[in-house]
Design an enzyme around this catalytic site. Sequence first.
Site, PDB file in Angstrom:
ATOM      1  N   ARG A  61       3.092  19.810  15.611  1.00  0.00           N
ATOM      2  CA  ARG A  61       3.693  19.967  14.282  1.00  0.00           C
ATOM      3  C   ARG A  61       2.881  19.239  13.213  1.00  0.00           C
ATOM      4  O   ARG A  61       2.901  19.624  12.035  1.00  0.00           O
ATOM      5  CB  ARG A  61       5.137  19.476  14.295  1.00  0.00           C
ATOM      6  CG  ARG A  61       5.319  17.976  14.484  1.00  0.00           C
ATOM      7  CD  ARG A  61       6.788  17.611  14.626  1.00  0.00           C
ATOM      8  NE  ARG A  61       7.019  16.177  14.627  1.00  0.00           N
ATOM      9  CZ  ARG A  61       6.816  15.383  15.688  1.00  0.00           C
ATOM     10  NH1 ARG A  61       6.366  15.889  16.823  1.00  0.00           N
ATOM     11  NH2 ARG A  61       7.069  14.080  15.616  1.00  0.00           N
ATOM     12  N   HIS A  62       2.167  18.205  13.614  1.00  0.00           N
ATOM     13  CA  HIS A  62       1.368  17.469  12.633  1.00  0.00           C
ATOM     14  C   HIS A  62       0.157  18.294  12.188  1.00  0.00           C
ATOM     15  O   HIS A  62      -0.253  18.213  11.030  1.00  0.00           O
ATOM     16  CB  HIS A  62       0.943  16.125  13.209  1.00  0.00           C
ATOM     17  CG  HIS A  62       2.119  15.298  13.629  1.00  0.00           C
ATOM     18  ND1 HIS A  62       3.044  14.826  12.721  1.00  0.00           N
ATOM     19  CD2 HIS A  62       2.546  14.925  14.856  1.00  0.00           C
ATOM     20  CE1 HIS A  62       3.993  14.171  13.372  1.00  0.00           C
ATOM     21  NE2 HIS A  62       3.720  14.221  14.675  1.00  0.00           N
ATOM     22  N   ASP A  99     -16.973  -0.944  -2.840  1.00  0.00           N
ATOM     23  CA  ASP A  99     -17.446  -1.447  -4.138  1.00  0.00           C
ATOM     24  C   ASP A  99     -17.612  -2.962  -3.993  1.00  0.00           C
ATOM     25  O   ASP A  99     -17.529  -3.517  -2.883  1.00  0.00           O
ATOM     26  CB  ASP A  99     -16.494  -1.037  -5.275  1.00  0.00           C
ATOM     27  CG  ASP A  99     -15.160  -1.779  -5.249  1.00  0.00           C
ATOM     28  OD1 ASP A  99     -14.903  -2.545  -4.287  1.00  0.00           O
ATOM     29  OD2 ASP A  99     -14.362  -1.589  -6.191  1.00  0.00           O
ATOM     30  N   HIS A 100     -17.854  -3.652  -5.098  1.00  0.00           N
ATOM     31  CA  HIS A 100     -18.056  -5.104  -5.061  1.00  0.00           C
ATOM     32  C   HIS A 100     -16.805  -5.831  -4.561  1.00  0.00           C
ATOM     33  O   HIS A 100     -16.912  -6.853  -3.887  1.00  0.00           O
ATOM     34  CB  HIS A 100     -18.445  -5.614  -6.449  1.00  0.00           C
ATOM     35  CG  HIS A 100     -17.489  -5.206  -7.511  1.00  0.00           C
ATOM     36  ND1 HIS A 100     -17.385  -3.893  -7.944  1.00  0.00           N
ATOM     37  CD2 HIS A 100     -16.555  -5.901  -8.209  1.00  0.00           C
ATOM     38  CE1 HIS A 100     -16.448  -3.814  -8.868  1.00  0.00           C
ATOM     39  NE2 HIS A 100     -15.915  -5.012  -9.044  1.00  0.00           N
ATOM     40  N   HIS A 157      -0.413  10.922  13.292  1.00  0.00           N
ATOM     41  CA  HIS A 157       0.276  11.964  12.529  1.00  0.00           C
ATOM     42  C   HIS A 157      -0.602  12.599  11.455  1.00  0.00           C
ATOM     43  O   HIS A 157      -0.442  13.780  11.155  1.00  0.00           O
ATOM     44  CB  HIS A 157       1.536  11.397  11.856  1.00  0.00           C
ATOM     45  CG  HIS A 157       2.640  11.130  12.832  1.00  0.00           C
ATOM     46  ND1 HIS A 157       3.919  10.810  12.430  1.00  0.00           N
ATOM     47  CD2 HIS A 157       2.662  11.128  14.196  1.00  0.00           C
ATOM     48  CE1 HIS A 157       4.685  10.636  13.508  1.00  0.00           C
ATOM     49  NE2 HIS A 157       3.951  10.805  14.589  1.00  0.00           N
ATOM     50  N   CYS A 159     -12.244  -1.255  -1.140  1.00  0.00           N
ATOM     51  CA  CYS A 159     -12.375  -1.771  -2.511  1.00  0.00           C
ATOM     52  C   CYS A 159     -11.461  -2.989  -2.594  1.00  0.00           C
ATOM     53  O   CYS A 159     -11.058  -3.524  -1.556  1.00  0.00           O
ATOM     54  CB  CYS A 159     -12.079  -0.704  -3.565  1.00  0.00           C
ATOM     55  SG  CYS A 159     -10.373  -0.138  -3.673  1.00  0.00           S
ATOM     56  N   THR A 195      -8.316  -3.464  -3.544  1.00  0.00           N
ATOM     57  CA  THR A 195      -6.987  -3.217  -2.971  1.00  0.00           C
ATOM     58  C   THR A 195      -6.972  -2.071  -1.961  1.00  0.00           C
ATOM     59  O   THR A 195      -5.971  -1.880  -1.275  1.00  0.00           O
ATOM     60  CB  THR A 195      -6.002  -2.820  -4.083  1.00  0.00           C
ATOM     61  OG1 THR A 195      -6.537  -1.643  -4.732  1.00  0.00           O
ATOM     62  CG2 THR A 195      -5.835  -3.939  -5.106  1.00  0.00           C
TER      63      THR A 195
HETATM   64  C1  RB5 Z   1     -12.585  -3.752  -8.890  1.00  0.00           C
HETATM   65  O1  RB5 Z   1     -12.402  -4.904  -9.643  1.00  0.00           O
HETATM   66  C2  RB5 Z   1     -11.233  -3.217  -8.421  1.00  0.00           C
HETATM   67  O2  RB5 Z   1     -10.531  -2.662  -9.482  1.00  0.00           O
HETATM   68  C3  RB5 Z   1     -11.428  -2.225  -7.320  1.00  0.00           C
HETATM   69  O3  RB5 Z   1     -12.122  -2.837  -6.260  1.00  0.00           O
HETATM   70  C4  RB5 Z   1     -10.181  -1.662  -6.671  1.00  0.00           C
HETATM   71  O4  RB5 Z   1      -9.295  -2.664  -6.307  1.00  0.00           O
HETATM   72  C5  RB5 Z   1      -9.525  -0.545  -7.351  1.00  0.00           C
HETATM   73  O5  RB5 Z   1      -8.560   0.062  -6.854  1.00  0.00           O
END
Ligand code: RB5
Length: 148
Positions: free
Chosen positions: A139-140, A13-14, A105, A72, A74
């Site tokens: 096992r994995h 995403d952005h 794993h 994304c 995070t």
């Molecule tokens: C976008 O602002 C942000 O929420 C997205 O990139 C991400 O971090 C969501 O988990």
Amino acid sequence: MTNTPMTLALASDHGGLELKNYIKSYLATHYPQYNMLDFGTQDTASVDYPDYAKKVAQSILKNECECGILVCGTGIGISIAANRFKGIRAALVHNDFTAEMSKAHNNANILCLGGRTTSKEDACRYIDIWLKTPFEGGRHQIRLDKLE
Ligand code: RB5
């Protein structure tokens, strides 16, 4: 054995755009044997990460590619979204050990990263580890079968 080159899908995403584009250049330089499919996004306009997770997940499930990288802000939202698809094992990694275990794993077929939480250098090192580490099976594999 097949000589078909591996195809890897990328999307973000952005919030992950800058890191996704950096990874694309890194892969082109260091893994020229791989084909790449870039599913966007291509500019900084705000978009919804589930749409980009879906593009890469479906590409893997259609056997257009073997694996993918999703970014994304995070890495959290896009990993949650990708894991809604049966057959997808998307791993959000944050250090060398989790990058290694995600393949050894969990046989992760998508690596997820945070563009706002992970440096470019760390991200590329995690990618190297994930691509080069073999799945241990045994096992994995039994545990992965239980996921399905
Ligand atoms: C976008 O602002 C942000 O929420 C997205 O990139 C991400 O971090 C969501 O988990």
